[in-house]
Design an enzyme around this catalytic site. Sequence first.
Site, PDB file in Angstrom:
ATOM      1  CE  LYS A  22      40.456  29.948  39.821  1.00 29.13           C
ATOM      2  NZ  LYS A  22      41.816  29.367  39.833  1.00 29.13           N
ATOM      3  CG  ASN A  23      40.757  26.071  41.954  1.00 34.81           C
ATOM      4  OD1 ASN A  23      41.066  26.780  40.997  1.00 34.81           O
ATOM      5  ND2 ASN A  23      40.956  26.421  43.212  1.00 34.81           N
ATOM      6  CB  CYS A 116      46.974  34.744  42.134  1.00 35.54           C
ATOM      7  SG  CYS A 116      45.338  35.242  41.630  1.00 35.54           S
ATOM      8  NE  ARG A 121      50.072  30.007  43.858  1.00 32.25           N
ATOM      9  CZ  ARG A 121      48.892  30.069  43.277  1.00 32.25           C
ATOM     10  NH1 ARG A 121      48.565  31.079  42.551  1.00 32.25           N
ATOM     11  NH2 ARG A 121      48.022  29.089  43.420  1.00 32.25           N
ATOM     12  CG  ASP A 305      41.430  29.847  46.638  1.00 33.09           C
ATOM     13  OD1 ASP A 305      42.540  30.372  46.847  1.00 33.09           O
ATOM     14  OD2 ASP A 305      41.267  28.945  45.781  1.00 33.09           O
ATOM     15  NE  ARG A 397      43.839  33.983  37.148  1.00 30.04           N
ATOM     16  CZ  ARG A 397      44.313  33.658  38.342  1.00 30.04           C
ATOM     17  NH1 ARG A 397      44.787  34.573  39.139  1.00 30.04           N
ATOM     18  NH2 ARG A 397      44.331  32.408  38.736  1.00 30.04           N
TER      19      ARG A 397
END
Length: 418
Positions: A22-23, A116, A121, A305, A397
């Site tokens: 994903k990242n 999230c 952030r 994560d 997600r």
Amino acid sequence: MDKYIIEGGKPLYGEVEIQSAKNAVLPLLAASILTDERVVLHRCPRIRDVMNMIGILDELGCKTRFEGDSLVIDSSDAVSHEIPSALAKELRSSIFMLGSVIARFGKARIAYPGGCDIGLRPIDLHLKGLKSMSVEITEDGGYINCSCVKLKGADVLLDCPSVGATENIILAAVKASGYTVIRNAAKEPEILDLQNFLNAMGAKVAGGGTSTVVVCGVKKLGGVEYTPMPDRIEAGTFLIASAMCGGEMLLKRTDANNIVSLIHKLREISCKIAVKDDKIEIKSSGVRKSPKIVETMPYPGFPTDLQAQMTALACISEGSTLIVENLFETRFKHVPELIRMGADITVRGRAAFVRGVKTLKGADVVASDLRGGAALTLAAISAEGQSSVTDLSHIDRGYSDFEYKLTELGAKIRRVHI
Ligand code: UD1
């Protein structure tokens, strides 16, 4: 809204193929508008974050379509430089669009990003880096407006090694004039993947995956066909699932080099792990020593994560574990839910002290972020009795076919719509 109904306590046996990361995929999607030629991403996972990012590309005027599991992007008709708030709020990676949209249009307007809810952030490092490349930035009504006459290469020092800021500055720099040097860059492997992708388009990026990245701007980038790297967090989630439930699991299409910190921890707590080429085999008796201490760090340290999943594992280990979360302020939202399942955890600020119990008991729990949701699912499949995990939109997600893959391994898990 969807939820999982899970009957816990079954060991996991079998094979699982790991999705593309994903990242890695998200910044590659942002990078795709740097060219007006065709970009093809093979093995593109249809997870919610990726679909939202595709939604943003469509909004900018790109044509996107799936051919099997390959995503084809044609940005030749992209016209818009504005990322609307409805989409930007859905995912934090919308901020990566800033660097590439400015590089393409000389201007960008984007709503403050969502993602999230795991802490403050901030995006100050992204904006500071872009400012040093001659971008003018103003803010109005929750929007960030950027413009520049000409992007200029710059010497950028990041106050902390932010993954997103490193990627954003690389995306702005590939077509800027002259050289950009990013010091104290994040070293996450997804940055090397972005470098490989951009260089395949004709960019000149070096040092990705180290703390100094150097970009020499080029005039034009061409099309590319690319297969993104495997998802180290999905792989880590399945390894932890195996350690929690016991059994034997073979992970295919993965890269053990990217999760060395986890593999070390799992070997310490007596899991047997063998690595061959792109496969990882794990055997676990289902009896675990506690990991003692898990402290999240930028790569190659233990990934934030995987902190929630490791906390779930610590709950059913012999002895106590100190979990320290150094990256995000409020990343312990899974803890009250684990306590509902019988876990013994005390949280003080950024630390959680976990006293292992023999087994967790099934309960109705609620996911409030992506990795926390995965952790609760692992807790439920290893627990005694029935559980439900509500609000799968978080898990969706980042994990494709999560319940399908777990079912194939022998877990009793089904999705129901409520
Ligand atoms: C990325 C990952 C996310 C992962 C995180 C850390 C993607 C899409 N997401 O998120 O899954 O959890 O890396 O490995 O790749 N910071 C600032 N100012 C900034 C930016 C960041 O202070 O402008 C701080 C953050 O508050 C945090 C630290 O830097 O404490 C690391 O954040 P960062 O690496 O930027 O995470 P993301 O790129 O958002």
